[in-house]
Enzyme design. Structure first.
Site, PDB file in Angstrom:
ATOM      1  N   HIS A 159      -8.955  57.145 -57.870  1.00 45.23           N
ATOM      2  CA  HIS A 159      -9.876  56.118 -57.351  1.00 45.23           C
ATOM      3  C   HIS A 159     -10.808  56.693 -56.293  1.00 45.23           C
ATOM      4  O   HIS A 159     -11.275  55.968 -55.415  1.00 45.23           O
ATOM      5  CB  HIS A 159      -9.110  54.924 -56.772  1.00 45.23           C
ATOM      6  CG  HIS A 159      -7.992  54.452 -57.655  1.00 45.23           C
ATOM      7  ND1 HIS A 159      -8.198  53.520 -58.659  1.00 45.23           N
ATOM      8  CD2 HIS A 159      -6.686  54.817 -57.726  1.00 45.23           C
ATOM      9  CE1 HIS A 159      -7.034  53.313 -59.284  1.00 45.23           C
ATOM     10  NE2 HIS A 159      -6.116  54.097 -58.755  1.00 45.23           N
ATOM     11  N   SER A 281     -36.486  69.877 -51.042  1.00 52.10           N
ATOM     12  CA  SER A 281     -37.217  68.626 -51.185  1.00 52.10           C
ATOM     13  C   SER A 281     -38.664  68.864 -50.805  1.00 52.10           C
ATOM     14  O   SER A 281     -38.960  69.674 -49.934  1.00 52.10           O
ATOM     15  CB  SER A 281     -36.607  67.554 -50.277  1.00 52.10           C
ATOM     16  OG  SER A 281     -37.548  66.534 -50.039  1.00 52.10           O
ATOM     17  N   LYS A 287     -33.499  69.653 -46.731  1.00 53.15           N
ATOM     18  CA  LYS A 287     -32.672  69.370 -47.897  1.00 53.15           C
ATOM     19  C   LYS A 287     -32.323  70.586 -48.750  1.00 53.15           C
ATOM     20  O   LYS A 287     -33.124  71.503 -48.933  1.00 53.15           O
ATOM     21  CB  LYS A 287     -33.397  68.364 -48.810  1.00 53.15           C
ATOM     22  CG  LYS A 287     -33.450  66.982 -48.205  1.00 53.15           C
ATOM     23  CD  LYS A 287     -32.185  66.205 -48.468  1.00 53.15           C
ATOM     24  CE  LYS A 287     -32.363  65.373 -49.699  1.00 53.15           C
ATOM     25  NZ  LYS A 287     -31.194  64.584 -50.008  1.00 53.15           N
ATOM     26  N   GLU A 294     -26.860  67.693 -61.108  1.00 49.95           N
ATOM     27  CA  GLU A 294     -27.309  66.328 -61.447  1.00 49.95           C
ATOM     28  C   GLU A 294     -27.950  66.288 -62.837  1.00 49.95           C
ATOM     29  O   GLU A 294     -27.743  65.352 -63.612  1.00 49.95           O
ATOM     30  CB  GLU A 294     -28.317  65.832 -60.407  1.00 49.95           C
ATOM     31  CG  GLU A 294     -27.717  65.618 -59.026  1.00 49.95           C
ATOM     32  CD  GLU A 294     -28.805  65.406 -57.989  1.00 49.95           C
ATOM     33  OE1 GLU A 294     -29.268  64.265 -57.852  1.00 49.95           O
ATOM     34  OE2 GLU A 294     -29.209  66.375 -57.325  1.00 49.95           O
TER      35      GLU A 294
END
Ligand code: ARG
Length: 464
Positions: A159, A281, A287, A294
């Protein structure tokens, strides 16, 4: 437009107008089967010669010229014509241009329907093992990393809540085990599609010409000729199996990448992805984004979609061949390309990632990941598990109330209030490393056991 140059000229006086012709053409998709198409034609031509269906010297000339065409294509001396209808008509067209009537003999006893069913199988037999090579390489990258982190404890999650201590090696082996089955799924699918050769099935009903189907099946690496000619040209279950294996594999990768995205977050900081596998970024200077992970995760949408595309295409199609079947390849090729590219990037990402073992170990403390081990301590001393579970749960609550972060911080007299069975030897069993070491059953995270898992996975992948 006058109807000349296409394979089916004759019955139709007019060729479809340019846009309509382009609409039904498949050359831009099936061009990648050129060498497979040539291979099939060479076996077919040789067999036609042996059977006396065409003169032996013509069969030899066809074989020769087809070999030359294959080489010239490979060397970039000739190019596949974008305006051809499909790869089958292109190759036959070049053959006929060069050999005249001899070229026109190659298609005896054959239809593009059995031809394309053969070509797609040959293509898959050729490229799927390459994809499997990438899977094996990714598994090796995982196992190499695992070997370095046999003792690196980390929280295992259920979980997405800290559950029990495991090791990074145990976690990486879990991924490798999934990929090993993916590898195997492709092997199984290939074995099935190599059983029957569709060549000689004709358009749907075979041919009256005395082909030797055993001979071509053997020459092309199949166990035997297909049992039923209608089945051969109509079904694409073999493509579904490969597409499904791709979708399952990419779904695995998407989950592994999701773990990595979570681990790369500031909140977790378990993993430091190499700069070569990260991006910045355009607006936020600080970043470092896990874009590659992804994207692999996102591409699972494509492979799932591709599988659904193929299932939907086949659903309700009347037997035997329908032109709809031409739509079978694009989504399948896309899945193969997607999984292959993703697998390479994934392997590279794993190989170059640095794991923050201190953060991982620290994350094992404070969440009472040792509570199950405390309960099992009592079970070993004869307490029924339910009672042991309750005692450990109460101890966790006591700790929280007392502001204690681990069960080990609680003095023995306090523990004894929950169970008289607790003794001093409990304390040495509660560290993350001790918890992991105790779980040495087959499948568990104990270092010796994970070493065995790595060995088994390496053997499996070498034996595949
Ligand atoms: N390009 C076609 C395909 O991929 C080849 C078979 C064409 N057959 C036909 N009857 N039109 O399916």
């Amino acid at each position: 437009m006058k109807n000349s140059g296409v394979l089916w000229a004759g019955r139709l006086e007019e060729k479809p107008e340019a846009e309509a012709f382009a609409f039904q053409a498949s050359i831009n998709v099936d061009r990648r089967m050129a060498e497979d198409d040539i291979r099939g034609s060479r076996a077919h031509a040789a067999m036609l010669g042996k059977q006396g269906i065409i003169p032996a010297e013509i069969a030899a000339a066809l074989d020769n010229e087809l070999g030359r065409i294959a080489e010239e294509l490979k060397a970039g001396k000739i190019f596949i014509d974008d305006n051809a209808e499909d790869i089958h008509s292109f190759i036959e067209g070049v053959l006929t241009e060069r050999l005249g009537d001899a070229g026109r003999m190659v298609h005896a006893g054959r239809s593009r329907n059995d031809q394309v069913a053969l070509d797609l199988r040959l293509y898959l037999k050729r490229v799927v093992p390459e994809l499997q090579g990438e899977i094996a390489a990714a598994i090796s990258a995982l196992l190499d990393k695992a070997e370095k982190h046999i003792d690196s404890v980390m929280p295992g999650y259920t979980h997405l809540q800290r559950a029990q201590p495991v090791t990074l090696a145990h976690h990486l082996c879990a991924w490798a085990a999934g990929l090993q089955r993916d590898h195997r799924r492709f092997t199984d699918a290939l074995a099935r599609l190599s059983e029957e050769c569709p060549l000689g099935s004709g358009a749907l009903a075979g041919t009256g010409l005395p082909l030797d189907r055993e001979e071509t099946a053997r020459a092309l690496g199949f166990a035997k000729p297909s049992l039923n000619s209608m089945d051969s040209v109509a079904d694409r279950d073999f493509a579904l199996e490969i597409s499904s294996a791709c979708a399952i594999t990419q779904t695995h990768l998407s989950r592994f990448c999701e773990d990595m995205v979570i681990w790369a977050s500031e909140e977790f900081k378990f993993i430091d992805l190499a700069e070569s596998y990260s991006t910045g970024s355009s607006i936020m200077p600080q970043k470092k984004n896990p874009d590659f992970a992804e994207l692999i995760r996102g591409k699972a949408g494509r492979t799932t979609g591709n599988l659904v595309t193929l299932l939907t295409l086949l659903k309700g199609l009347p037997y035997a061949y329908d032109k709809d079947l031409q739509e079978d390849k694009e989504s399948l090729f896309d899945s193969l390309d997607t999984v292959r590219a993703s697998m390479r990037i994934f392997g590279g990402m794993i190989g170059s990632a640095v794991f923050n073992t201190e953060r991982m170990e620290a994350a094992c403390i404070g969440g009472f990941l040792e509570a199950t081990d405390a309960a099992e301590y009592l079970v070993r001393r004869g307490l029924p598990f339910r009672k042991a579970h309750e005692a450990a749960a109460l101890i966790v609550r006591d700790c929280i109330n007392a502001g204690q972060k681990t069960i080990a911080e609680r003095p023995l007299p306090e523990l004894k209030k929950r169970s008289e069975l607790f003794e001093n030897d409990l304390y040495e069993m509660l560290s993350p490393a001790a918890c992991v070491k105790a779980r040495n059953l087959p499948g568990g995270p104990a270092p010796e056991e994970v070493r065995r898992q790595i060995k088994v996975l390496r053997e499996k992948i070498a034996g595949n």
